[in-house]
Design an enzyme around this catalytic site. Structure first.
Site, PDB file in Angstrom:
ATOM      1  N   ASP A 122      43.011  43.046  41.949  1.00 59.06           N
ATOM      2  CA  ASP A 122      41.960  42.041  41.978  1.00 59.06           C
ATOM      3  C   ASP A 122      40.929  42.403  43.039  1.00 59.06           C
ATOM      4  OD1 ASP A 122      43.269  40.584  40.032  1.00 59.06           O
ATOM      5  OD2 ASP A 122      44.373  39.364  41.481  1.00 59.06           O
ATOM      6  N   LYS A 123      39.741  41.881  42.873  1.00 56.85           N
ATOM      7  CA  LYS A 123      38.640  42.172  43.797  1.00 56.85           C
ATOM      8  C   LYS A 123      39.058  42.010  45.256  1.00 56.85           C
ATOM      9  CE  LYS A 123      34.185  40.289  45.292  1.00 56.85           C
ATOM     10  NZ  LYS A 123      33.170  39.223  45.074  1.00 56.85           N
TER      11      LYS A 123
END
Length: 335
Positions: free
Chosen positions: A154-155
């Site tokens: 995830d970011k």
């Protein structure tokens, strides 16, 4: 040859080959698809890639050998992933490279970096950086949108990622992930009193209301997470997590499911909890930690070309270390 409507275009090929010389699979598929004006044009190279990546099936079973001989009255299907445009552009972005050879690249991804382009994040992604670092060699590996990407973070998750540099290594690594032979270790800081550890076996699927979220769903895909406490704190234990599967947001959803959401998780989190009589330093650190406290620490896999088991580990991100230091200095540790 028939077209079956589905979320992704699927081509079903059924042919009596008694009267022709049985050709290899990639050549035969390319010829059959090219001869039908209703179907999209696919080069033999693209079809070879799709076969290696598991998008082609023979009688319902995945076949990964482009040179396999097409057999009499067998049924072949090809799933074509949705095309994504425009093509990501190369951008000169610094990468922390842990290991690199002709087959793969191991990097330490910082928090706040998106892995591949998506609506609202078409530049500044890991893919943009990889295209600049590797040049045109990533073209066609894993599709236009995700060249070389085998798995993603995830970011706002920091840590180790492996990128494939050839079609063969991409197929090998995808297969290892599917066979669950890749070992991935994470660490996190979670909320709530926790001792020991356990296994979370809860299927995941799309959230019924919020399309940005995943949720435990009995009709979802199998998802298994192992966890254990590394350091016990009163309300914020430091936890090790190991994945058997790799579903979207798996750790974040699983930990929230057992009432131990990740510190700083804006999507799956709840009300911030503060230890009684905690210091102002700790309170500020917890309040200002705006990403999920999750770090991909270690990965072990079989090298696609060498056939050797290889393992890499990266140090936790600076903000994660500061969070742990604040917990320790506040004497929140429980012996």
């Amino acid at each position: 040859m028939n077209i079956i409507n589905s979320e992704k275009l699927e081509l079903i090929v059924e042919e009596d080959l008694l009267k022709i010389t049985p050709p290899r699979l990639d050549r035969w598929l390319a010829k059959k698809i090219d001869s039908n004006n209703e179907l999209p044009t696919l080069s033999r190279t693209r079809l070879k890639q799709l076969i290696l990546e598991g998008y082609v099936m023979q009688n319902g079973q995945t076949i990964r050998d482009p040179s396999a001989i097409v057999k009499h009255l067998q049924k072949y299907s090809v799933v074509i992933p949705e095309a994504v445009q425009p093509t990501p552009i190369a951008e000169k972005i610094d990468l922390t490279i842990i290991y690199e050879d002709n087959s793969l690249l191991v990097i330490d991804k910082p928090a706040n970096m998106v892995v591949h382009p998506a609506p609202g994040a078409s530049t500044g992604t890991l893919v943009n950086a990889l295209l600049a670092h590797c040049g045109n060699s990533l073209s066609g590996i894993g599709g236009v949108k995700r060249p070389g990407i085998v798995h993603r973070l995830d970011k706002d998750t920091s840590g180790i990622m492996v990128v494939a540099k050839t079609i063969e290594s991409h197929a090998s690594l995808i297969n290892q992930l599917q066979q669950r032979s890749v070992k991935r270790e994470y660490e996190a800081v979670v909320v709530g009193v926790m001792t020991g550890g356990g296994i979370i076996n809860a299927p995941l699927g799309r959230h019924p209301v919020n399309r940005k979220k995943q949720a435990v769903n009995e009709g979802g895909k199998e998802a298994i997470t192992h966890y254990k406490v590394i350091d016990r704190y009163r309300l914020h234990p430091h936890v090790q997590l190991n994945l058997e599967t790799g579903r979207t947001h798996q750790i974040r959803v699983h930990m929230a499911h057992i009432k131990h959401r990740l510190v700083g998780d804006q999507l799956y989190g709840g009300r911030l909890q503060m230890p009684a009589a905690s210091s102002s330093e700790l309170r500020n650190t917890l309040q200002n930690f705006k990403r999920q406290a999750l770090h991909a620490k270690k990965i072990l896999l079989t090298h696609p070309e060498k056939g050797e088991k290889m393992e890499w580990e990266v140090e936790r991100a600076e903000d994660m270390q500061e969070l742990l230091d604040s917990l320790k200095s506040d004497h929140e540790v429980v012996v």
